[in-house]
Each structure stands twice: as C-alpha cells, then as structure tokens.
Design an enzyme around this catalytic site. Structure first.
Site, short mmCIF file in Angstrom:
data_model
loop_
_atom_site.label_atom_id
_atom_site.label_comp_id
_atom_site.label_asym_id
_atom_site.label_seq_id
_atom_site.Cartn_x
_atom_site.Cartn_y
_atom_site.Cartn_z
N CYS A 1 -80.91 43.12 -29.18
CA CYS A 1 -81.86 42.83 -30.27
C CYS A 1 -82.39 44.10 -30.90
O CYS A 1 -82.61 44.16 -32.10
CB CYS A 1 -83.01 42.00 -29.73
SG CYS A 1 -83.78 42.73 -28.27
N GLU B 1 -89.73 36.48 -29.49
CA GLU B 1 -89.05 37.79 -29.49
C GLU B 1 -87.74 37.57 -30.21
O GLU B 1 -86.83 36.94 -29.68
CB GLU B 1 -88.78 38.26 -28.05
CG GLU B 1 -90.01 38.39 -27.18
CD GLU B 1 -90.88 39.58 -27.54
OE1 GLU B 1 -90.42 40.44 -28.30
OE2 GLU B 1 -92.01 39.63 -27.06
N GLU C 1 -78.54 41.24 -39.30
CA GLU C 1 -78.16 41.57 -37.92
C GLU C 1 -76.71 41.14 -37.69
O GLU C 1 -76.37 39.98 -37.91
CB GLU C 1 -79.11 40.80 -37.00
CG GLU C 1 -79.05 41.19 -35.57
CD GLU C 1 -80.04 40.40 -34.72
OE1 GLU C 1 -80.31 39.22 -35.03
OE2 GLU C 1 -80.52 40.96 -33.73
N LYS D 1 -84.71 27.69 -19.76
CA LYS D 1 -83.33 27.37 -20.11
C LYS D 1 -82.57 28.65 -20.42
O LYS D 1 -82.90 29.36 -21.37
CB LYS D 1 -83.27 26.47 -21.35
CG LYS D 1 -81.84 26.00 -21.61
CD LYS D 1 -81.69 25.32 -22.96
CE LYS D 1 -81.40 26.30 -24.07
NZ LYS D 1 -80.12 27.00 -23.93
P1 NAD Z 1 -80.10 31.80 -30.50
O1 NAD Z 1 -81.40 31.76 -31.21
O2 NAD Z 1 -78.97 31.08 -31.09
O3 NAD Z 1 -80.26 31.22 -29.03
C1 NAD Z 1 -81.22 31.67 -28.13
C2 NAD Z 1 -81.57 30.55 -27.18
O4 NAD Z 1 -82.18 29.49 -27.92
C3 NAD Z 1 -80.38 29.94 -26.46
O5 NAD Z 1 -80.78 29.60 -25.15
C4 NAD Z 1 -80.11 28.67 -27.27
O6 NAD Z 1 -79.50 27.67 -26.54
C5 NAD Z 1 -81.49 28.27 -27.67
N1 NAD Z 1 -81.57 27.47 -28.90
C6 NAD Z 1 -80.67 27.36 -29.91
N2 NAD Z 1 -81.12 26.51 -30.86
C7 NAD Z 1 -82.34 26.10 -30.44
C8 NAD Z 1 -83.33 25.23 -31.00
N3 NAD Z 1 -83.15 24.63 -32.18
N4 NAD Z 1 -84.48 25.05 -30.32
C9 NAD Z 1 -84.70 25.66 -29.15
N5 NAD Z 1 -83.80 26.49 -28.57
C10 NAD Z 1 -82.64 26.70 -29.21
O7 NAD Z 1 -79.82 33.33 -30.27
P2 NAD Z 1 -78.58 33.97 -29.51
O8 NAD Z 1 -77.45 34.02 -30.45
O9 NAD Z 1 -78.38 33.31 -28.20
O10 NAD Z 1 -79.17 35.42 -29.20
C11 NAD Z 1 -79.09 36.44 -30.07
C12 NAD Z 1 -80.40 36.63 -30.79
O11 NAD Z 1 -81.45 36.91 -29.86
C13 NAD Z 1 -80.34 37.83 -31.70
O12 NAD Z 1 -80.93 37.54 -32.92
C14 NAD Z 1 -81.17 38.86 -30.95
O13 NAD Z 1 -81.69 39.86 -31.76
C15 NAD Z 1 -82.19 38.04 -30.28
N6 NAD Z 1 -82.81 38.72 -29.14
C16 NAD Z 1 -84.08 39.19 -29.23
C17 NAD Z 1 -84.67 39.86 -28.17
C18 NAD Z 1 -86.08 40.38 -28.27
O14 NAD Z 1 -86.66 40.71 -27.24
N7 NAD Z 1 -86.65 40.50 -29.45
C19 NAD Z 1 -83.94 40.06 -27.00
C20 NAD Z 1 -82.65 39.57 -26.93
C21 NAD Z 1 -82.09 38.91 -28.01
#
Ligand code: NAD
Length: 777
Positions: A297, A263, A392, A190
């Site tokens: 991230c 991650e 963050e 997704k």
């Molecule tokens: P998010 O956690 O809100 O969303 C990430 C994904 O999870 C999206 O596809 C979202 O639709 C889905 N999601 C949301 N709620 C969910 C749930 N309850 N169950 C399952 N899936 C769900 O994060 P974001 O705002 O989209 O992304 C930013 C975050 O991602 C930041 O914290 C960033 O640091 C992190 N990030 C980490 C890495 C890494 O490799 N460590 C890389 C990129 C981003």
C-alpha cells in the site's frame, strides 16, 4: 557446473527452503478448512480453492462463509467479550505475550506457509512479515499491561469486525488483532480470499497460547463475506484494502454509531534530490517498489527525480534492475516472487498496456514461464497527470518523472488524491526536515524506505483513509470514553410575533474571510426569545456560502505554519475581548435561551484559556523504534474543519470547537447553533478585534439539516464534526465517503459542555505524521 565456473559468474546457486512442514500442516487438516469460531474449527461448508501463485498448484480448500457463519462468529465474540475484558490489563498482557512467543516458536512454519499462499519471497516473509507480526503482539502485550494506568478513562468497544487484504496476510492480521485484544475487545476477522492459510494457522496457535474460546474468530471467504461482517452487529469495523471498497464500507456503516478505521491505497512519492547518495537511493527504490512485487500500500511507486541527476539515476536504476533475481519464492536468494493471483497479474498488465505515454523499460531478467510473474518495469517521462502517475498499479511497476526545485517536488508529490507515505533522499538534513512536514502523508521516510514498527503509528490522510495502526494513536480506535452522553433532544427555535426589542434591528450577516457577508440566497429568518420577543434576524446560508467559506479558508493556509505561541496569544486575546463584553454576551444568551448567560460566558472564557494553554503544549513524540535513528511523531493540523455547533450551549458550544481547531493550526467553518444563532454572530465582532487572520474562522448561520450535506460532500474539506441537536450523523458519515474525510459525529448523544475539552478534542484536531530519520554514516 564446476567450482571454476562458479568463480567466473559469481552467481548465486539455488537455496530452496523446505515446504514439507507447511504441507504437512495442511495435510493434517485433510487439505480442507472450516472457520475458526468459539475456539475450534467448524465443519467445512461451501468450499473454494486457495492456490500457490508461483505454481498454480491448489494448496487447500477453505470455506466460503454464509450469513449464519458470520452471525455465529459474532455471537461467539459477543459472549466472550465481557470475560476477556474482565481479565484485566495484566491478564490480557500475559495471553498476548504467550501469542508473541508461540509465533516466534513457529516463525518458520508461518513464513513458509505465507510464501506458499501469497507468492512473496521467503526472505521477506521470514525476515520482515513474521518478525513484525510478532513485534506487534509483544508491543501490545505492553499496551494491555498499561491500559489501566495510562488510559483510565477508556473502555473496550466490544466486538470488532476486521477485514484484511492479501498482500501482508499475517502482518495485517496482527496489526488488527493485537491492539483490539490488548484493549479488551474480541474479534471476527476475515482474511483475503487469496491468502487465508496463515490466519487459520494463527487461529490454531492462539488456542495453544491460551486465548479463551470466542476471543478470536476467523471466517473465510470473499468480498461478500466482508460485506456480511460490515453489516453485522459489531461495534467497530477495521478495514485494510482498496479505496473503492473502503468508500463502500464508509457508506454501509454510516449512522450506526460504529467506530471505523480505514487503511486504504496509496500512490506514494519517492523523491530523489540532486545531492542524494544515489547508490543508496537506488537500493531504496528497489525496496520501495519491488518489495513484495510492488503489492504494498505504501510502495514508493511514483519516482520524482531532480532534473540534474535524472539521467544518471535512471541509468543506474536500469543497471540495477538487470541484477534482480526473480523466481521460486521459496528460494532464499530470490528478490522477486510471484504476484498473488492471475487476476492481479491481468490488472497490472491491463493498466500498463493502456498507457501510451513515456518510455517503458522492462528488466532484462529471466522470468519463469509458469506462475504469476510480472517483470520489474520502469516507465519514465510521464506527465504528472498521466493515469499511471495517479492510479495505484499495485504491482512491480515504477513510474517516474522529474522536478526542478524543492517547491516543485512538494507540489508534484502532493498532486494525488492519496496520502499514505512518502520517501525523500537528500544529504541535506535541513532540506529533508523542511520538505517532510509539507508532504501530504501519514508516514515520511528520510533516506530510507518501508520502515515499520509497532511503536510508530501507520496510516494515511486524504483518500488513503483514516485511523492509525500501532503507537498510542492506534489504540484510541479500539477504545471509547467510559462516559456516554444521554439521548440528545432536538432543540427547537422559539417562535413569536412581538415587536423587536431593539428598534434598530439589523439582520446578522455571515462571517466569511474576515468580513461580514450577505448570504448568497438573500434569505433570513426571525429569531425569537423564549417569551416570543423578536430578538433580530439571522441569515440563512446555502451551498454557495459554504463554497465561499472554504475558499476563504484556502486563503488562510499560513495559519498552519504559525507557532503555537502565536496561536496562544490570539486565543488569549479573544478571551480577553470576550471578557470585556461579558455582560452584553450574558444578556444575549439569556434573551435567546432563557438560561444562565453569566455561567456560559464564564465557561467560554475559561475554554479559550484552556486552548491558549494547549496551543504550545500538545506535542508529538520521539519514538524509540528499532533502527539507528528516530521516528518523530509530529502532531499536524487536520486542515479545514467544518463543525455544526451545539444548540444547547450557543456560545460555549461554538467556542469549544473553535478553540481546539485554532490552537492546533486548523481553519474552521463553524455553523452556529441553529436555534440560538445570535450569540455566534455577536462573537464574530470579538474575532474582528482579536487579530484572528482572515479566513481562519468563518461562521455561517442557517439550517443544519440543509447545510450538513454540503459540508460532508465538499471535496475540499478535511473533516466534519457534528454536535447539532438535529440527528445528522448518518447523513454526514454517508456523504463524507466522497473524499473519505474524517468525521466526528455525536450519534444523537448529548455532550457535557462543562467538561468538553482537552486531549480528546486535540486528538480530533490533529493528524499524527511519523517522520523516520535514520542517522550515522
Ligand atoms: P480489496 O479492497 O479488494 O480487498 C480487501 C479485503 O476486503 C479482502 O479481504 C476482500 O475480500 C474484502 N472485501 C472486498 N469487497 C468487500 C466489500 N464490498 N465489503 C467488505 N469487504 C470486502 O483490496 P485488495 O485488492 O485485497 O488489497 C489491495 C489494496 O489494499 C490496495 O489498494 C492497497 O493499497 C490496500 N492496502 C492498504 C494498506 C494500508 O495499511 N493502508 C495495507 C495493505 C493494503
């Protein structure tokens, strides 16, 4: 403007990239998309819009998946998986290679579509996101080719549910899909709701590349769809996103026997020492915090500058900020584009406005009046505990503070619940190589920042999650051992009422911080042999004893810094001392279990030798990454390991966890076999005479069920292993969500203790830290 004017200002003119091909691709689908399931697009369903954040314009409408859609995608993946695995390593390698090639051929279309949907500058999507995504498929085509010869004991997991965020939509997809497919799995992925388009284009290209139907399935929608995938009958969840959602996923997947990698977020330090090449460090920080508008991230979002150069560094930084170019992301001369969505813009604004500390400097540059633009911002003079130093922001906002000494820099850098990446700048290689291993991070960049490659694993420690993407270490999360243990039956303690065998019966105490300690609660229980004879009494540890043991482990930090040679000596010495008392231990095991004590003691001595042998041989790697330099993959101890030991092999089970943990420089809290604890309480007498430093090994006895929640919920333990015959896997995984500690649980499956040693154990006892070191003048 005349040529003369241009010479006067030396300003860049606009260099817009055409979006017509990307728009034509969207229009070719009528601007409306279903999911990609079983090798084709489904009919559109409940629609939502995806917009260009630079303009607010609606780009397309995509479908919010229903439970039925997700179930259909999982079924398609399940049906396709055996055939995909049976294709063999070479067969899959050819398909992955074809995928890499087609991404190369369509690289501009992918880059433009990414920029339209996400708002990132085309310079980045064209030169970084898309080439790295291709590189992942090339690299993992090779991994598929080598799987049969290099990973003969591993097999695919099955169907992988994968959930990615919006900041690197295509790159995160590639990081997840390439290793999964290489190892013979199929996927249901997704993309994030703000940025679904490149995933859908990729899906279409995958059919052209010859990926069989059902091997890749893409479903679109918001977090609710993510939850559906998490709840579906899949074999693995691979998630990249925020720590808050990662924690929820940890809880939701607990006890289901799923493989899980998370991650998550970060607040990575960017450390500038006073001897650094300041101008290079300025270019580095521009890349660290303003790459992708800071929505990274591993963004170097926490600047720590050594006091003596802080004023000069900040002045240079302010000057540089004035030269940043912000605007249309499709303009090839643009440094900073739009943040992904008004929601993200509001979050950044709210966090910055709530801060009342320090001094805020906003880059004096032109900010477009339409679209989601947030100006580059620097906040100096914050205290380490300030919210903006800890949380963050995920936007183009850099926070900064100063330090005096390298030791203080390390302390401040590690003063965070995260541990994703760290950057350090110094011209002194000795200082750099001294500091890098001390930083709590999965990746460290020296005199560089934001370097990535498929050959070098990427991932974090602490609340930045667990698991690695890329490198050999990334593969293990997409495979499992071929052999699977039988269902494990609960081993019950024997009961009885006879007179004590030994008239001088004492209650065996706990072993904490190198000393025998009475249990805090003051409770003990009788231990009987198979025929009911009273063998002795054993202490029942409680939560306070767990806390005391963790404190003792904290006092033994130095163990991690001892040499492999020194640790080997001690492991051999333990084996030697056990060997001297083999008859006594064999008799004890016989009395406890009625089993073959001699063989178990003999196997335990061998096991200790095995880990004495490994202590100075489980090395890291020097990755040949595509820079002038090297990425050193260092094996580091996980830290503080708590282990619930096996009931079916009371001594061998104990030694099998203490061995790899100690060999790799960890400190251990071992909870002895609940049914047969006296072998472990005898064993600490061996530890006492074998030069094991106080606090490195601690042994508790008592109820596994009662102690497990305290271990799993303890915020100062790094990992929990469970080989208990009580079925505690669910409880441990659920409670571990608090600090997102790593867990390794048996899912109520038996372990073959005769063969339970080697690399798998050493992998669990270590984290890989990649230290990137460029060289050359
Ligand atoms: P998010 O956690 O809100 O969303 C990430 C994904 O999870 C999206 O596809 C979202 O639709 C889905 N999601 C949301 N709620 C969910 C749930 N309850 N169950 C399952 N899936 C769900 O994060 P974001 O705002 O989209 O992304 C930013 C975050 O991602 C930041 O914290 C960033 O640091 C992190 N990030 C980490 C890495 C890494 O490799 N460590 C890389 C990129 C981003």
């Amino acid at each position: 403007m005349t040529v003369h004017d241009i010479f006067e200002t030396m300003d860049y003119g606009p260099a817009p990239e055409s979006a017509s091909e990307a728009r034509a691709w969207i229009a070719g689908h009528g601007g409306v998309f279903g999911h990609w399931i079983g090798g084709r697009f489904t009919a559109p369903g409940d629609l939502f819009e995806t917009r260009n954040p630079a303009t607010g314009e609606v780009l397309a409408q995509v479908t919010q998946a229903s439970e039925a859609d997700v179930a259909r995608a999982v079924r398609a993946a399940r049906r396709a998986q055996p055939g995909w695995a049976a294709l063999g390593g070479h067969g899959r390698a050819r398909v992955l290679y074809a995928l890499a090639r087609i991404m190369q051929k369509q690289s501009r279309l992918l880059a433009v579509l990414e920029t339209l949907d996400n708002g990132k500058p085309i310079r980045e999507s064209r030169d970084i996101d898309v080439p790295l995504a291709q590189r992942h498929f090339y690299h993992h085509a090779g991994m598929a080719q080598l799987m049969d010869s290099e990973l003969p004991d591993r097999e695919p997991l099955g169907v992988c549910g994968q959930i990615v965020p919006w900041n690197f939509p295509l790159l995160m997809l590639s990081w997840k899909i390439a290793p999964a497919l290489a190892m013979g799995n199929t996927v249901v992925l997704k993309p994030a709701e703000y940025t679904p388009l490149t995933a859908l284009l990729f899906a279409e290209l995958s059919a052209e590349a010859g990926v069989p139907p059902g091997v890749i399935n893409i479903v679109t929608g918001d977090g609710a769809v993510g939850e559906m995938i998490t709840g579906a009958k899949v074999d693995k969840i691979a998630f990249t996103g925020s720590t808050a959602v990662g924690r929820r996923i940890r809880e939701a997947t607990a006890g289901r026997g799923l493989s899980l990698t998370l991650e998550l977020g970060g607040k990575s330090p960017y450390i500038v020492f006073d001897d650094a090449d300041l101008d290079s460090a300025i270019e580095g920080i521009v890349d660290a915090i303003w790459f992708n508008q800071g929505q990274v991230c591993c963004a170097g979002s926490r600047l720590l500058v050594q006091e003596g150069v802080a004023e000069r560094f900040h002045a240079k930084l302010r000057a540089r900020m004035g030269n940043l170019r912000m605007g249309d992301p499709l303009d090839k001369c643009i440094d900073i584009g739009a943040v992904v969505d008004p929601v993200q813009h509001e979050t950044i604004t709210r966090m910055v406005e709530a801060n009342t500390e320090g001094e805020r400097y906003v880059a004096p540059i032109q900010v477009p009046s339409i679209g989601c633009y947030y100006p580059p911002t620097l906040i100096t003079g914050l205290t380490p505990a300030a919210t903006l130093m800890q949380e963050e922001i995920f936007g183009p906002v850099l926070v900064s503070t100063t330090f005096r000494t390298p030791a203080e820099a390390v302390e401040m850098a590690n003063n965070t619940r995260y541990g994703l990446a760290a950057t350090l700048w110094t011209e002194n290689i000795n200082l750099a190589l001294d500091v890098a291993p001390k930083l709590a991070a999965g990746v460290v960049w020296i005199n560089a920042t934001n370097l990535f490659d498929a050959a070098a694993g990427f991932g974090g420690v602490r609340e930045s999650g667990f698991g690695r993407e890329g490198g050999w270490e990334g593969l293990s999360a997409y495979t499992r051992p071929k052999t699977r243990g039988a269902v494990l039956r609960r081993v019950m303690p024997f009961t009885g009422s006879g007179a004590p065998l030994d008239p001088l019966d004492r209650t065996a105490k706990l072993y904490i911080g190198g000393k025998q300690a009475r249990p805090d609660g003051g409770y003990s229980r009788a231990v009987h042999g198979p025929k009911g004879a009273l063998l002795g009494h054993v202490s029942l540890a409680n939560r306070k004893d767990v806390r005391n043991a963790v404190e003792a482990m904290n006092g033994a930090r130095g163990w991690a810094r001892t040499t492999g040679h020194a640790r080997a000596q001690i492991l051999y010495y333990i084996a030697e001392n056990l060997s001297a008392r083999r008859a006594e231990f064999a008799a004890r095991i016989r009395a406890l279990t009625g089993g073959d004590g001699e063989s178990e003691v003999e196997a335990s001595i061998r096991r200790l030798f095995t880990y004495g042998a490994w202590a100075d041989k489980f090395d890291g790697q020097a990755h040949g990454v595509p820079i002038r330099g090297v990425a050193l993959a260092m094996r580091e101890p996980v830290g503080k390991i708590a282990a619930l030991c096996a009931d079916e092999a009371p001594l061998l089970g104990l030694v099998s966890v203490i061995g790899p943990a100690m060999a790799m420089g960890n400190r251990v809290l071992a909870v002895a076999s609940e049914a047969f604890p006296l072998a472990a309480t005898d064993f600490y007498q061996i530890l006492e005479t074998s030069d094991v430093p106080a606090g490195v090994v601690n042994i508790l006895t008592g109820s596994h069920e009662k102690l497990a929640p305290h271990l799993a919920a303890h915020l100062d333990l790094d990992t929990v292993w469970s080989f208990s015959s009580s079925d505690l896997s669910r409880l441990i995984e659920e409670k571990s969500a608090g600090n997102l500690k790593r867990t390794w649980v048996n899912n109520a499956r038996a372990t073959d203790w005769a063969t339970a040693e080697g690399r798998l154990w050493l992998d669990h006892a270590t984290e890989v830290k990649n230290i990137w070191i460029p060289w050359g003048e």
